[in-house]
Design a protein around this motif. Structure first.
Motif, PDB file in Angstrom:
ATOM      1  N   GLU A 286      51.629 -50.239  69.798  1.00  0.00           N
ATOM      2  CA  GLU A 286      50.984 -49.076  69.256  1.00  0.00           C
ATOM      3  C   GLU A 286      49.609 -49.400  69.369  1.00  0.00           C
ATOM      4  OE1 GLU A 286      50.438 -47.050  64.874  1.00  0.00           O
ATOM      5  OE2 GLU A 286      51.758 -48.491  65.130  1.00  0.00           O
ATOM      6  N   ARG A 287      48.742 -48.243  69.847  1.00  0.00           N
ATOM      7  CA  ARG A 287      47.385 -48.414  70.111  1.00  0.00           C
ATOM      8  C   ARG A 287      46.625 -47.180  70.145  1.00  0.00           C
ATOM      9  NH1 ARG A 287      49.974 -49.626  75.018  1.00  0.00           N
ATOM     10  NH2 ARG A 287      49.378 -48.153  76.800  1.00  0.00           N
TER      11      ARG A 287
ATOM     12  N   MET B 118      48.316 -41.193  82.393  1.00  0.00           N
ATOM     13  CA  MET B 118      48.091 -39.977  81.451  1.00  0.00           C
ATOM     14  C   MET B 118      47.572 -40.705  79.972  1.00  0.00           C
ATOM     15  SD  MET B 118      48.365 -37.332  83.016  1.00  0.00           S
ATOM     16  CE  MET B 118      49.015 -36.784  84.526  1.00  0.00           C
ATOM     17  N   VAL B 119      48.097 -41.853  79.894  1.00  0.00           N
ATOM     18  CA  VAL B 119      47.933 -42.707  78.623  1.00  0.00           C
ATOM     19  C   VAL B 119      46.500 -42.644  78.175  1.00  0.00           C
ATOM     20  CG1 VAL B 119      48.431 -44.696  77.299  1.00  0.00           C
ATOM     21  CG2 VAL B 119      50.089 -43.897  78.823  1.00  0.00           C
ATOM     22  N   GLU B 120      45.704 -43.050  79.093  1.00  0.00           N
ATOM     23  CA  GLU B 120      44.137 -43.092  78.621  1.00  0.00           C
ATOM     24  C   GLU B 120      43.721 -41.924  77.935  1.00  0.00           C
ATOM     25  OE1 GLU B 120      42.724 -46.147  78.872  1.00  0.00           O
ATOM     26  OE2 GLU B 120      44.912 -46.887  79.856  1.00  0.00           O
ATOM     27  N   LEU B 121      44.153 -40.825  78.146  1.00  0.00           N
ATOM     28  CA  LEU B 121      43.593 -39.762  77.678  1.00  0.00           C
ATOM     29  C   LEU B 121      44.227 -39.417  76.311  1.00  0.00           C
ATOM     30  CD1 LEU B 121      44.395 -37.218  80.766  1.00  0.00           C
ATOM     31  CD2 LEU B 121      42.067 -38.016  80.098  1.00  0.00           C
ATOM     32  N   ALA B 122      45.007 -40.264  75.486  1.00  0.00           N
ATOM     33  CA  ALA B 122      45.734 -39.999  74.388  1.00  0.00           C
ATOM     34  C   ALA B 122      44.624 -40.604  73.313  1.00  0.00           C
ATOM     35  CB  ALA B 122      46.968 -40.609  74.197  1.00  0.00           C
ATOM     36  N   ASP B 123      44.555 -39.933  72.121  1.00  0.00           N
ATOM     37  CA  ASP B 123      43.951 -40.621  71.010  1.00  0.00           C
ATOM     38  C   ASP B 123      44.768 -41.707  70.534  1.00  0.00           C
ATOM     39  OD1 ASP B 123      41.601 -38.675  70.738  1.00  0.00           O
ATOM     40  OD2 ASP B 123      43.261 -37.330  70.252  1.00  0.00           O
ATOM     41  N   HIS B 124      46.085 -41.662  70.503  1.00  0.00           N
ATOM     42  CA  HIS B 124      47.067 -42.585  69.947  1.00  0.00           C
ATOM     43  C   HIS B 124      48.210 -42.841  70.722  1.00  0.00           C
ATOM     44  CE1 HIS B 124      47.858 -45.390  66.509  1.00  0.00           C
ATOM     45  NE2 HIS B 124      48.970 -44.994  66.782  1.00  0.00           N
ATOM     46  N   VAL B 125      48.802 -43.871  70.916  1.00  0.00           N
ATOM     47  CA  VAL B 125      49.985 -44.029  71.733  1.00  0.00           C
ATOM     48  C   VAL B 125      51.069 -45.003  71.298  1.00  0.00           C
ATOM     49  CG1 VAL B 125      51.071 -44.733  74.136  1.00  0.00           C
ATOM     50  CG2 VAL B 125      48.512 -43.998  74.056  1.00  0.00           C
ATOM     51  N   TYR B 126      52.194 -44.741  71.115  1.00  0.00           N
ATOM     52  CA  TYR B 126      53.539 -45.151  70.605  1.00  0.00           C
ATOM     53  C   TYR B 126      54.112 -45.481  72.009  1.00  0.00           C
ATOM     54  CZ  TYR B 126      52.551 -43.933  66.037  1.00  0.00           C
ATOM     55  OH  TYR B 126      52.113 -43.822  64.637  1.00  0.00           O
ATOM     56  N   VAL B 127      54.468 -46.720  72.266  1.00  0.00           N
ATOM     57  CA  VAL B 127      55.261 -47.285  73.571  1.00  0.00           C
ATOM     58  C   VAL B 127      56.716 -47.697  73.106  1.00  0.00           C
ATOM     59  CG1 VAL B 127      55.277 -48.969  75.378  1.00  0.00           C
ATOM     60  CG2 VAL B 127      53.059 -48.209  74.463  1.00  0.00           C
TER      61      VAL B 127
END
Length: 224
Positions: free
Chosen positions: A223-224, A205-214
């Motif tokens: 963060e990316r 699912m992560v590839e669909l995000a505009d921004h990700v916090y791990v």
């Protein structure tokens, strides 16, 4: 900036031991974006979402929503903020079983204080948006898991909140249906200008995000 934190910490007492669920967490949620909190079970992502959604208080640190420090608000004002400005989608969908899809959405509008004259049109509009225009009279047990999740999404967006929180919204769905729900999120962000913050442990699912916090052990490690 829509929502921002400053050095958020959350501690719990277990017996005589203090457990750090979150440690010095800083996030900045931008409007009109799909942001994800990713991490394994126990990483602190749901704890963080509960704090950001004014469902819980941090042990220390500050949280701002639309330039208002929500950590300084009274419980009554926090309740009002959640009803008016936020929408919540839970893993369990939490629909009222004896109500139809339409009634679930309309009931959410009533709780949010949405104008009575506009409720029917808005409830129907939101169910159309999530592809359930022909299923709005069906009760929960007559809907598939994916359809129930889409009713929950319609209910969450109906009162036009500033921010939608979704806690593991695809966890109970198969991969195909999960991706369809995620595409719906993407469409709502692009076409309706919504801001969505969701938790997930699914790397697909992560590839669909505009921004990700791990998150890992209560700390943001990437963060990316």
């Amino acid at each position: 900036m829509l929502l921002k934190t400053e050095l958020i910490c959350k501690q719990y007492k277990t017996g005589g031991t203090i457990v750090d669920a979150l440690k010095d967490v800083n996030v900045d949620i931008q409007p009109g974006k799909l942001t994800m909190l990713r991490g394994r079970s126990g990483s602190g992502k749901t704890t963080l979402m509960n704090l950001l959604g004014a469902l819980d208080h941090p042990t220390s640190g500050k949280i701002w929503f639309q330039d208002q420090e929500i950590t300084a608000l009274s419980e009554k004002k926090r309740d009002l903020l959640r009803r008016k400005e936020m929408g919540f989608i839970f893993q369990s969908v939490a629909l009222i079983s004896n109500m139809s899809a339409y009634e679930n959405v309309e009931f959410g509008l009533r709780l949010a204080g949405f104008p009575a004259a506009e409720r029917r049109a808005r409830a129907e509009e939101c169910l159309e948006l999530v592809g359930l225009g022909k299923r709005m009279t069906h009760r929960s047990h007559e809907l598939s898991g994916g359809e129930q999740q889409r009713v929950a999404i319609a209910r969450a967006i109906a009162h036009r909140p500033g921010l939608i929180f979704a806690d593991e919204p695809t966890a109970e769905l198969d991969t195909n249906m999960g991706l369809r729900v995620m595409q719906l999120f993407k469409d709502l962000v692009a076409e309706e200008g919504l801001t969505i913050l969701m938790t997930t442990h699914d790397p697909n699912m992560v590839e669909l995000a505009d921004h990700v916090y791990v998150l890992e052990d209560g700390v943001i490690i990437d963060e990316r």
